[in-house]
Design a protein around this motif. Structure first.
Motif, PDB file in Angstrom:
ATOM      1  N   LEU A   1       5.874  -7.782   5.953  1.00 21.87           N
ATOM      2  CA  LEU A   1       5.277  -6.691   5.196  1.00 21.87           C
ATOM      3  C   LEU A   1       6.166  -6.418   3.992  1.00 21.87           C
ATOM      4  CD1 LEU A   1       4.425  -4.240   8.137  1.00 21.87           C
ATOM      5  CD2 LEU A   1       2.787  -5.603   6.832  1.00 21.87           C
ATOM      6  N   GLY A   2       5.550  -6.160   2.838  1.00 23.87           N
ATOM      7  CA  GLY A   2       6.324  -5.971   1.624  1.00 23.87           C
ATOM      8  C   GLY A   2       5.955  -4.705   0.888  1.00 23.87           C
ATOM      9  N   ILE A   3       6.984  -3.997   0.405  1.00 24.81           N
ATOM     10  CA  ILE A   3       6.780  -2.791  -0.398  1.00 24.81           C
ATOM     11  C   ILE A   3       7.562  -2.982  -1.684  1.00 24.81           C
ATOM     12  CG2 ILE A   3       6.928  -0.278  -0.475  1.00 24.81           C
ATOM     13  CD1 ILE A   3       7.171  -0.315   2.573  1.00 24.81           C
ATOM     14  N   SER A   4       6.875  -3.371  -2.727  1.00 24.92           N
ATOM     15  CA  SER A   4       7.555  -3.702  -3.982  1.00 24.92           C
ATOM     16  C   SER A   4       7.671  -2.475  -4.877  1.00 24.92           C
ATOM     17  CB  SER A   4       6.814  -4.820  -4.715  1.00 24.92           C
ATOM     18  OG  SER A   4       5.534  -4.384  -5.128  1.00 24.92           O
ATOM     19  N   ILE A   5       8.510  -2.609  -5.886  1.00 23.67           N
ATOM     20  CA  ILE A   5       8.696  -1.548  -6.876  1.00 23.67           C
ATOM     21  C   ILE A   5       8.368  -2.126  -8.244  1.00 23.67           C
ATOM     22  CG2 ILE A   5      11.147  -2.083  -7.200  1.00 23.67           C
ATOM     23  CD1 ILE A   5       9.807   1.493  -7.146  1.00 23.67           C
TER      24      ILE A   5
ATOM     25  N   TRP B   1       9.049  -9.877  16.346  1.00 24.83           N
ATOM     26  CA  TRP B   1       9.316  -8.824  15.371  1.00 24.83           C
ATOM     27  C   TRP B   1       8.566  -9.081  14.072  1.00 24.83           C
ATOM     28  CZ3 TRP B   1      13.400  -4.896  15.570  1.00 24.83           C
ATOM     29  CH2 TRP B   1      13.970  -4.771  16.846  1.00 24.83           C
ATOM     30  N   MET B   2       8.347  -8.010  13.318  1.00 26.56           N
ATOM     31  CA  MET B   2       7.864  -8.130  11.950  1.00 26.56           C
ATOM     32  C   MET B   2       9.019  -7.832  11.010  1.00 26.56           C
ATOM     33  SD  MET B   2       3.997  -6.610  11.851  1.00 26.56           S
ATOM     34  CE  MET B   2       3.596  -7.615  10.421  1.00 26.56           C
ATOM     35  N   VAL B   3       9.003  -8.467   9.842  1.00 20.68           N
ATOM     36  CA  VAL B   3      10.067  -8.315   8.863  1.00 20.68           C
ATOM     37  C   VAL B   3       9.528  -7.549   7.657  1.00 20.68           C
ATOM     38  CG1 VAL B   3      11.600  -9.539   7.283  1.00 20.68           C
ATOM     39  CG2 VAL B   3      11.288 -10.377   9.619  1.00 20.68           C
ATOM     40  N   VAL B   4      10.207  -6.471   7.304  1.00 23.25           N
ATOM     41  CA  VAL B   4       9.835  -5.641   6.162  1.00 23.25           C
ATOM     42  C   VAL B   4      10.823  -5.913   5.034  1.00 23.25           C
ATOM     43  CG1 VAL B   4       9.415  -3.289   5.344  1.00 23.25           C
ATOM     44  CG2 VAL B   4       8.969  -3.886   7.748  1.00 23.25           C
ATOM     45  N   THR B   5      10.313  -6.113   3.830  1.00 25.07           N
ATOM     46  CA  THR B   5      11.176  -6.350   2.673  1.00 25.07           C
ATOM     47  C   THR B   5      10.692  -5.539   1.483  1.00 25.07           C
ATOM     48  OG1 THR B   5       9.971  -8.161   1.588  1.00 25.07           O
ATOM     49  CG2 THR B   5      11.365  -8.755   3.465  1.00 25.07           C
ATOM     50  N   GLY B   6      11.477  -5.595   0.425  1.00 21.78           N
ATOM     51  CA  GLY B   6      11.094  -4.957  -0.827  1.00 21.78           C
ATOM     52  C   GLY B   6      10.137  -5.776  -1.648  1.00 21.78           C
ATOM     53  N   ALA B   7       9.641  -6.887  -1.079  1.00 25.73           N
ATOM     54  CA  ALA B   7       8.602  -7.709  -1.699  1.00 25.73           C
ATOM     55  C   ALA B   7       8.977  -8.200  -3.089  1.00 25.73           C
ATOM     56  CB  ALA B   7       7.274  -6.946  -1.752  1.00 25.73           C
ATOM     57  N   GLY B   8      10.248  -8.468  -3.292  1.00 26.59           N
ATOM     58  CA  GLY B   8      10.692  -9.024  -4.557  1.00 26.59           C
ATOM     59  C   GLY B   8      11.161 -10.448  -4.377  1.00 26.59           C
ATOM     60  N   PRO B   9      11.783 -11.018  -5.408  1.00 28.69           N
ATOM     61  CA  PRO B   9      12.333 -12.370  -5.303  1.00 28.69           C
ATOM     62  C   PRO B   9      13.681 -12.353  -4.568  1.00 28.69           C
ATOM     63  CG  PRO B   9      12.725 -11.472  -7.488  1.00 28.69           C
ATOM     64  CD  PRO B   9      11.916 -10.440  -6.744  1.00 28.69           C
ATOM     65  N   GLY B  10      14.352 -13.475  -4.557  1.00 30.82           N
ATOM     66  CA  GLY B  10      15.683 -13.552  -3.965  1.00 30.82           C
ATOM     67  C   GLY B  10      15.664 -13.405  -2.458  1.00 30.82           C
ATOM     68  N   ILE B  11      16.569 -12.602  -1.927  1.00 25.38           N
ATOM     69  CA  ILE B  11      16.687 -12.397  -0.484  1.00 25.38           C
ATOM     70  C   ILE B  11      15.389 -11.888   0.107  1.00 25.38           C
ATOM     71  CG2 ILE B  11      17.812 -11.015   1.299  1.00 25.38           C
ATOM     72  CD1 ILE B  11      19.522 -13.317   0.223  1.00 25.38           C
ATOM     73  N   MET B  12      14.683 -11.037  -0.618  1.00 28.90           N
ATOM     74  CA  MET B  12      13.423 -10.501  -0.119  1.00 28.90           C
ATOM     75  C   MET B  12      12.405 -11.604   0.085  1.00 28.90           C
ATOM     76  SD  MET B  12      13.321  -7.065  -2.505  1.00 28.90           S
ATOM     77  CE  MET B  12      14.106  -7.886  -3.911  1.00 28.90           C
TER      78      MET B  12
ATOM     79  N   ALA C   1      -0.214   0.986   9.526  1.00 34.00           N
ATOM     80  CA  ALA C   1      -1.044   1.459  10.634  1.00 34.00           C
ATOM     81  C   ALA C   1      -1.514   0.359  11.585  1.00 34.00           C
ATOM     82  CB  ALA C   1      -2.239   2.249  10.095  1.00 34.00           C
ATOM     83  N   PRO C   2      -1.935  -0.829  11.089  1.00 33.62           N
ATOM     84  CA  PRO C   2      -2.416  -1.851  12.029  1.00 33.62           C
ATOM     85  C   PRO C   2      -1.320  -2.428  12.922  1.00 33.62           C
ATOM     86  CG  PRO C   2      -3.218  -2.269   9.792  1.00 33.62           C
ATOM     87  CD  PRO C   2      -2.138  -1.239   9.691  1.00 33.62           C
ATOM     88  N   PHE C   3      -0.054  -2.112  12.631  1.00 32.36           N
ATOM     89  CA  PHE C   3       1.048  -2.763  13.342  1.00 32.36           C
ATOM     90  C   PHE C   3       1.883  -1.759  14.143  1.00 32.36           C
ATOM     91  CE2 PHE C   3       0.207  -4.899   9.257  1.00 32.36           C
ATOM     92  CZ  PHE C   3      -0.366  -6.073   9.761  1.00 32.36           C
ATOM     93  N   VAL C   4       1.268  -0.635  14.508  1.00 29.85           N
ATOM     94  CA  VAL C   4       1.948   0.335  15.349  1.00 29.85           C
ATOM     95  C   VAL C   4       2.304  -0.323  16.679  1.00 29.85           C
ATOM     96  CG1 VAL C   4       1.673   2.488  16.627  1.00 29.85           C
ATOM     97  CG2 VAL C   4       0.833   2.324  14.283  1.00 29.85           C
ATOM     98  N   GLY C   5       3.527  -0.122  17.117  1.00 28.09           N
ATOM     99  CA  GLY C   5       3.945  -0.709  18.377  1.00 28.09           C
ATOM    100  C   GLY C   5       4.616  -2.056  18.243  1.00 28.09           C
ATOM    101  N   VAL C   6       4.517  -2.676  17.069  1.00 31.88           N
ATOM    102  CA  VAL C   6       5.196  -3.945  16.829  1.00 31.88           C
ATOM    103  C   VAL C   6       6.589  -3.635  16.273  1.00 31.88           C
ATOM    104  CG1 VAL C   6       5.151  -6.152  15.614  1.00 31.88           C
ATOM    105  CG2 VAL C   6       3.004  -5.077  16.337  1.00 31.88           C
TER     106      VAL C   6
END
Length: 352
Positions: free
Chosen positions: A137-141, A113-124, A75-80
């Motif tokens: 921004l990260g969304i981990s599992i 730009w902002m970069v979204v990842t799976g918030a894990g190790p390696g490439i993320m 939500a804080p990054f709408v428009g980015v």
């Protein structure tokens, strides 16, 4: 069979429930989009009256809770503008793939730009490191057999963890305007094929997709060969379905592909059978004539024409300041649509 009296009684009960839900929603201070909120609450109650199992209810509750957490994260990054970077969790920091992911993320972050990842190790982790804590921004599992990422941007409100893959995958795609996939295992293949499926079926608006490899790497070349020879060769997909994807070993080319896709093209919207393309600069008469000549096979009927905002766009106050092109495309003409978007971006009238 439901009698008239039974139907009347059910209608009265539904109306009473609606009034009570509206009162609860109002008391909670949820004043906007009341009808949609009522649908969400009513569905939850409906699960209870359906006799759903405890497991079904837990899945539903957790999924909604995770989506709410993700919506609040973004939500804080709408428009980015945002790009999602996928790749293996097992790639080490000395690997050229790590270096490439880090470079691509850094270049995009420098362009806003902002970069979204799976918030894990390696490439993320490489991508999050390249973008920096304020631009990632990260969304981990939560997984039982994988290591946690290093402490990049931890506890700063830029990360959340999820239980379910399906909610995580939704949020890794929903907010982004471009995707870069680096070599990886089953998870990366799953994410890449999902992107291609969403793109092919039109369930995702046109977006740039880049398959980025190490210099001289053969991973994505082998992938493209399999898709072309086995899938397209067997008639399971169209022969040009992979034309919409850039395969490269250059981080700079990946950056240019993601950013260049939005040079002139802005968005689209369907109005019945008509497709409305919003652009940043209106093409000249000569450019429009050339587009109609080059893409005559894209239209089911008629031609590509200029248009002002349509009634549904006006009602939603949807990008009313942008020029528009309207056409009635053939079904399954997704490949031609992407080529049209690229042609719009290459017009002399397009912004520099």
């Amino acid at each position: 069979m439901t009698t008239g009296n039974q139907q009347h009684s059910e209608d009265v009960q539904a109306a009473e429930l609606r009034e009570r839900l509206d009162a609860v929603i109002a008391d909670a201070g949820a004043l906007g989009h009341r009808g949609l909120i009522r649908r969400i609450v009513s569905t939850g109650i409906g699960l209870g009256t359906d006799g759903a199992t405890r497991l079904d209810l837990k899945i539903t509750a957790t999924a909604v809770e995770e989506m709410r957490a993700a919506f609040r994260l973004f939500a804080p990054f709408v428009g980015v503008p945002k790009v999602t970077i996928f790749g293996s969790a097992r790639t080490q920091s000395h690997d050229p793939l790590w270096v490439g992911a880090e470079a691509a993320a850094r270049g995009l972050a420098e362009l806003g730009w902002m970069v979204v990842t799976g918030a894990g190790p390696g490439i993320m982790e490489a991508a999050a490191t390249g973008a920096g804590p304020e631009r990632s921004l990260g969304i981990s599992i939560r997984l039982p057999f994988e290591e946690a990422p290093l402490d990049v941007a931890a506890d700063d409100g830029h990360r959340i963890a999820m239980k379910y893959f399906f909610t995580r995958k939704l949020m890794l795609v929903k907010e982004s305007r471009g995707f870069i996939c680096l070599p990886g295992g089953f998870g990366t293949m799953d994410e890449t094929f999902e992107l291609l499926t969403l793109q092919q079926t039109g369930k995702m608006e046109p977006m740039p997709i880049v398959l980025l490899d190490r210099a001289g790497g053969t991973y994505w070349q082998g992938f493209a060969r399999f898709v072309t020879e086995e899938l397209a060769g067997s008639g399971l997909i169209a022969v040009d379905d992979l034309d919409r994807v850039l395969v490269t070993d250059s981080p700079d080319a990946a950056i240019a592909e993601v950013t260049g896709f939005w040079r002139n093209y802005d968005s689209l919207r369907w109005q019945g059978e008509q497709l409305v393309l919003r652009v940043r600069a209106e093409p000249s008469d000569a450019e429009l004539d050339d587009l109609n000549e080059r893409f005559s096979g894209l239209c089911e009927v008629g031609a590509i024409t200029r248009s002002g905002p349509l009634a549904s766009e006006i009602a939603d106050d949807d990008a009313l300041d942008l020029p528009r092109l309207v056409l009635t495309p053939r079904r399954r003409a997704v490949g031609d649509l992407y080529r049209l978007i690229r042609a719009l971006n290459e017009l002399d009238s397009a912004p520099r």
